[in-house]
Design a protein around this motif. Structure first.
Motif, mmCIF file in Angstrom:
data_model
loop_
_atom_site.group_PDB
_atom_site.id
_atom_site.type_symbol
_atom_site.label_atom_id
_atom_site.label_comp_id
_atom_site.label_asym_id
_atom_site.label_seq_id
_atom_site.Cartn_x
_atom_site.Cartn_y
_atom_site.Cartn_z
ATOM 1 N N ASP A 224 60.193 -29.598 -15.620
ATOM 2 C CA ASP A 224 58.747 -29.758 -15.508
ATOM 3 C C ASP A 224 58.160 -29.012 -16.313
ATOM 4 O O ASP A 224 57.123 -29.134 -17.230
ATOM 5 C CB ASP A 224 58.404 -29.764 -13.946
ATOM 6 N N LEU A 225 58.448 -27.356 -16.408
ATOM 7 C CA LEU A 225 57.781 -26.599 -17.226
ATOM 8 C C LEU A 225 57.928 -26.688 -18.727
ATOM 9 O O LEU A 225 56.825 -26.669 -19.373
ATOM 10 C CB LEU A 225 58.334 -25.277 -16.892
ATOM 11 N N VAL A 226 59.375 -27.114 -19.179
ATOM 12 C CA VAL A 226 59.245 -27.726 -20.578
ATOM 13 C C VAL A 226 58.507 -28.745 -20.962
ATOM 14 O O VAL A 226 57.821 -28.825 -21.929
ATOM 15 C CB VAL A 226 60.632 -27.884 -20.760
ATOM 16 N N GLN A 227 58.411 -29.701 -20.156
ATOM 17 C CA GLN A 227 57.524 -30.868 -20.331
ATOM 18 C C GLN A 227 55.919 -30.652 -20.310
ATOM 19 O O GLN A 227 55.341 -31.083 -21.245
ATOM 20 C CB GLN A 227 57.779 -31.980 -19.329
ATOM 21 N N LEU A 228 55.650 -29.762 -19.381
ATOM 22 C CA LEU A 228 54.164 -29.248 -19.643
ATOM 23 C C LEU A 228 53.891 -28.576 -21.012
ATOM 24 O O LEU A 228 52.865 -28.893 -21.463
ATOM 25 C CB LEU A 228 54.054 -28.191 -18.293
ATOM 26 N N LEU A 229 55.026 -27.645 -21.267
ATOM 27 C CA LEU A 229 54.600 -27.098 -22.525
ATOM 28 C C LEU A 229 54.789 -27.802 -23.810
ATOM 29 O O LEU A 229 54.037 -28.116 -24.832
ATOM 30 C CB LEU A 229 55.744 -25.938 -22.760
ATOM 31 N N ALA A 230 55.560 -28.989 -23.615
ATOM 32 C CA ALA A 230 55.884 -30.058 -24.585
ATOM 33 C C ALA A 230 54.535 -30.795 -24.756
ATOM 34 O O ALA A 230 54.215 -31.122 -26.028
ATOM 35 C CB ALA A 230 56.985 -31.032 -24.447
ATOM 36 N N VAL A 231 53.738 -31.199 -23.719
ATOM 37 C CA VAL A 231 52.660 -31.991 -23.665
ATOM 38 C C VAL A 231 51.577 -30.906 -24.280
ATOM 39 O O VAL A 231 50.961 -31.611 -25.270
ATOM 40 C CB VAL A 231 52.258 -32.598 -22.370
ATOM 41 N N GLY A 232 51.507 -29.794 -23.890
ATOM 42 C CA GLY A 232 50.266 -28.793 -24.040
ATOM 43 C C GLY A 232 50.515 -28.611 -25.759
ATOM 44 O O GLY A 232 49.413 -28.934 -26.483
ATOM 45 N N PHE A 233 51.662 -27.990 -26.049
ATOM 46 C CA PHE A 233 51.634 -27.644 -27.575
ATOM 47 C C PHE A 233 51.685 -29.008 -28.301
ATOM 48 O O PHE A 233 51.528 -28.941 -29.773
ATOM 49 C CB PHE A 233 52.713 -26.671 -27.640
ATOM 50 N N GLY A 234 52.475 -29.982 -27.934
ATOM 51 C CA GLY A 234 52.593 -31.135 -28.697
ATOM 52 C C GLY A 234 51.269 -31.730 -28.880
ATOM 53 O O GLY A 234 51.318 -32.190 -30.322
ATOM 54 N N CYS A 235 50.339 -31.874 -28.195
ATOM 55 C CA CYS A 235 49.119 -32.456 -28.316
ATOM 56 C C CYS A 235 48.275 -31.317 -29.439
ATOM 57 O O CYS A 235 47.617 -31.808 -30.349
ATOM 58 C CB CYS A 235 48.195 -32.776 -27.083
ATOM 59 N N THR A 236 48.557 -29.930 -29.222
ATOM 60 C CA THR A 236 47.882 -29.208 -30.157
ATOM 61 C C THR A 236 48.324 -29.271 -31.624
ATOM 62 O O THR A 236 47.740 -29.457 -32.416
ATOM 63 C CB THR A 236 48.233 -27.703 -29.633
ATOM 64 N N ALA A 237 49.589 -29.596 -31.590
ATOM 65 C CA ALA A 237 50.132 -29.777 -32.951
ATOM 66 C C ALA A 237 49.626 -31.177 -33.695
ATOM 67 O O ALA A 237 49.212 -31.097 -35.007
ATOM 68 C CB ALA A 237 51.806 -30.001 -32.873
ATOM 69 N N ALA A 238 49.471 -32.042 -32.901
ATOM 70 C CA ALA A 238 48.941 -33.503 -33.404
ATOM 71 C C ALA A 238 47.429 -33.254 -33.606
ATOM 72 O O ALA A 238 47.222 -33.798 -34.765
ATOM 73 C CB ALA A 238 48.971 -34.332 -32.394
ATOM 74 N N ALA A 239 46.579 -32.381 -32.972
ATOM 75 C CA ALA A 239 45.271 -32.314 -33.149
ATOM 76 C C ALA A 239 44.928 -31.290 -34.320
ATOM 77 O O ALA A 239 44.260 -31.750 -35.259
ATOM 78 C CB ALA A 239 44.661 -31.779 -31.984
ATOM 79 N N THR A 240 46.043 -30.330 -34.550
ATOM 80 C CA THR A 240 45.939 -29.484 -35.841
ATOM 81 C C THR A 240 46.201 -30.249 -37.079
ATOM 82 O O THR A 240 45.701 -30.085 -37.922
ATOM 83 C CB THR A 240 46.861 -28.589 -35.423
ATOM 84 N N ALA A 241 47.260 -31.207 -36.979
ATOM 85 C CA ALA A 241 47.578 -32.012 -37.917
ATOM 86 C C ALA A 241 46.546 -33.067 -38.658
ATOM 87 O O ALA A 241 46.314 -33.156 -39.852
ATOM 88 C CB ALA A 241 48.911 -32.831 -37.909
ATOM 89 N N ILE A 242 45.701 -33.377 -37.648
ATOM 90 C CA ILE A 242 44.688 -34.123 -37.979
ATOM 91 C C ILE A 242 43.262 -33.389 -38.320
ATOM 92 O O ILE A 242 42.668 -33.634 -39.334
ATOM 93 C CB ILE A 242 44.359 -35.169 -36.825
ATOM 94 N N ALA A 243 43.010 -32.405 -37.618
ATOM 95 C CA ALA A 243 41.907 -31.846 -37.800
ATOM 96 C C ALA A 243 41.475 -31.053 -39.222
ATOM 97 O O ALA A 243 40.509 -31.119 -39.706
ATOM 98 C CB ALA A 243 41.512 -30.661 -36.659
ATOM 99 N N ASP A 244 42.691 -30.309 -39.566
ATOM 100 C CA ASP A 244 42.552 -29.637 -40.934
ATOM 101 C C ASP A 244 42.186 -30.608 -42.164
ATOM 102 O O ASP A 244 41.295 -30.560 -42.770
ATOM 103 C CB ASP A 244 43.753 -28.874 -41.177
ATOM 104 N N PRO A 245 42.850 -31.643 -42.393
ATOM 105 C CA PRO A 245 42.691 -32.590 -43.391
ATOM 106 C C PRO A 245 41.251 -33.183 -43.278
ATOM 107 O O PRO A 245 40.737 -33.475 -44.399
ATOM 108 C CB PRO A 245 43.812 -33.440 -43.541
ATOM 109 N N LEU A 246 41.013 -33.579 -41.902
ATOM 110 C CA LEU A 246 39.680 -34.225 -41.612
ATOM 111 C C LEU A 246 38.605 -33.514 -41.712
ATOM 112 O O LEU A 246 37.396 -33.970 -42.478
ATOM 113 C CB LEU A 246 39.835 -34.743 -40.093
ATOM 114 N N ALA A 247 38.644 -32.197 -41.598
ATOM 115 C CA ALA A 247 37.636 -31.253 -41.895
ATOM 116 C C ALA A 247 37.245 -31.112 -43.428
ATOM 117 O O ALA A 247 36.303 -31.053 -43.892
ATOM 118 C CB ALA A 247 37.869 -29.694 -41.071
ATOM 119 N N ALA A 248 38.459 -30.924 -44.162
ATOM 120 C CA ALA A 248 38.401 -30.771 -45.586
ATOM 121 C C ALA A 248 37.784 -32.121 -46.168
ATOM 122 O O ALA A 248 36.889 -31.971 -47.132
ATOM 123 C CB ALA A 248 40.066 -30.545 -46.100
ATOM 124 N N TYR A 249 38.111 -33.185 -45.748
ATOM 125 C CA TYR A 249 37.573 -34.453 -46.159
ATOM 126 C C TYR A 249 36.052 -34.384 -45.957
ATOM 127 O O TYR A 249 35.390 -34.913 -47.174
ATOM 128 C CB TYR A 249 38.250 -35.666 -45.506
#
Length: 408
Positions: A224-249
């Motif tokens: 459960d705890l691993v899944q929690l961290l996977a969801v939290g940090f996984g979504c953070t990683a996805a958001a970061t991957a989109i946010a940086d190039p989007l802001a630059a654009y």
């Protein structure tokens, strides 16, 4: 060193939360007056005021916390949003929360506009010291919570001195209102009669909440705890991957939008992380709330609050005492609108108090206010406060832009 600071902060947080959970009469009375979030903010600030910490180490730790742990906590907080539960709470609960959030979003620009005509020196400033920038962070915490405030601090970039003064305004004004709400809880029947409200629905809510809590609660496993961290940090990683190039654009192709901070990668980071968390709440991942998603997010939140405290000078308000007037006017508008709207729709005082504190205090104090009516109702405060986290960054951003327009 950042590692040493991190250890010190966890010791402070542990001491505060341990004493807060104590059954000793002194601590119980103490934490009825002083919120745990307040201590987790001010105790680290004493280290900075006494010049016991290296600001370079503070900046390094703050960068990690704000860019990694903040969006993760937003994902985990919004993961527990249950739209169906709000339906069971009744339309008045949603209306009172909406009235609370809207009154704060509009109250800030109104206070700035009023003082811009009466005492413009209180709401002026330029660059990082522009008062509206600091007030925008206050909008974030008064609609959502500390995570939203941190997000908007990164978006609008107020100076550290201004931010410290704003946080002091938050502590002073918000806690006076918190004390008032707790006092009113002991006289809720009399207040309900004045509001012409029927509080029988509160009893029904209490029964439903008790059943829901029993159905979801379980002892979390390592999986459960691993899944929690996977969801939290996984979504953070996805958001970061989109946010940086989007802001630059946006910065390159639509420079006019940068005036409203849309060229800031951090704005898109927290916005996308929140959206991903809300989206996950409609899937089976929402069941992770029963394994402690909000608890993990709360730990991250306390760490963020303590880290922000390291950047605070508790004497900063002495340089801008007029900011207290801005906060008082802002809060007065919120209180008057909440009372008027509650009387209009005949909502019980419970919904007024919890709806207001779900925004003003967030998950730290909303359950305290709810539990003042009945311990079983504490999760109602958490549930409503989680919604504040979901909309706090967006509405706080709009509030900040409106205050910028209303500034002299």
């Amino acid at each position: 060193m950042p590692t040493v600071l991190l250890g010190v902060l966890f010791l402070i947080i542990a001491a505060v939360l341990t004493s807060a959970s104590s059954s000793h009469p002194f601590w119980r009375r103490f934490y009825e007056i002083v919120p745990t979030t307040l201590l987790c903010y001010f105790l680290p600030s004493l280290l900075t005021t006494a010049k016991l910490v290296d600001q370079a180490a503070v900046d390094t730790l703050y960068g990690v916390v704000s860019r990694l742990l903040l969006p993760c906590s937003l994902v985990l907080f919004t993961l527990g949003v249950d739209v169906r539960a709000f339906r069971r709470l009744g339309g008045k609960a949603v209306l009172m929360f909406a009235a609370s959030a809207v009154s704060i979003m509009l109250g800030g620009p109104l206070a700035v506009w009023l003082l811009a005509h009466v005492a413009p020196s209180l709401v002026d400033g330029a660059g990082p010291d522009a008062v509206w920038r600091g007030l925008a962070t206050l909008a974030g915490t008064w609609i959502g919570g500390g995570a939203n405030q941190t997000a908007l601090k990164e978006v609008f970039q107020p100076s550290d001195a201004l931010f410290s003064a704003i946080v002091t305004v938050d502590v002073f004004v918000a806690n006076i209102w918190l004390g008032t709400l707790l006092y009113g809880a002991t006289r809720s029947a009399r207040i309900d009669r004045w509001l012409r409200a029927d509080a029988s629905a509160v009893d029904d809510v209490r029964q439903r909440v008790e059943q829901q809590a029993k159905a979801l609660r379980r002892i979390p496993t390592a999986t459960d705890l691993v899944q929690l961290l996977a969801v939290g940090f996984g979504c953070t990683a996805a958001a970061t991957a989109i946010a940086d190039p989007l802001a630059a654009y946006i910065t390159t192709h639509s420079p006019l939008l940068t005036r409203f901070s849309l060229g800031t990668s951090f704005f898109w980071l927290v916005g996308l992380a929140t959206a991903l968390g809300v989206g996950a709440s409609f899937t089976r991942l929402r069941q992770l709330e029963g394994a402690g998603a909000s608890s993990v997010a709360t730990v991250l939140l306390y760490l963020m609050i303590a880290t922000i405290g390291l950047k605070m000078n508790i004497l900063a308000i002495a340089d801008q005492p007029g900011l207290l007037l801005v906060g008082v006017i802002w809060m007065a508008f919120h209180v008057l609108l909440m009372i008027g709207f509650s009387r209009l729709i005949r909502a019980p005082y419970f919904l007024l108090a919890v709806g207001s504190q779900a925004c003003i205090g967030g998950p730290a104090t909303a359950p305290i206010v709810a539990a003042a009516f009945h311990p079983a109702l504490a999760p109602v405060g958490v549930l409503m406060a989680i919604l504040g986290y979901a909309v706090g960054t967006y509405m706080g951003y709009v509030c900040g832009v409106l205050m910028q327009l209303a500034s002299p």
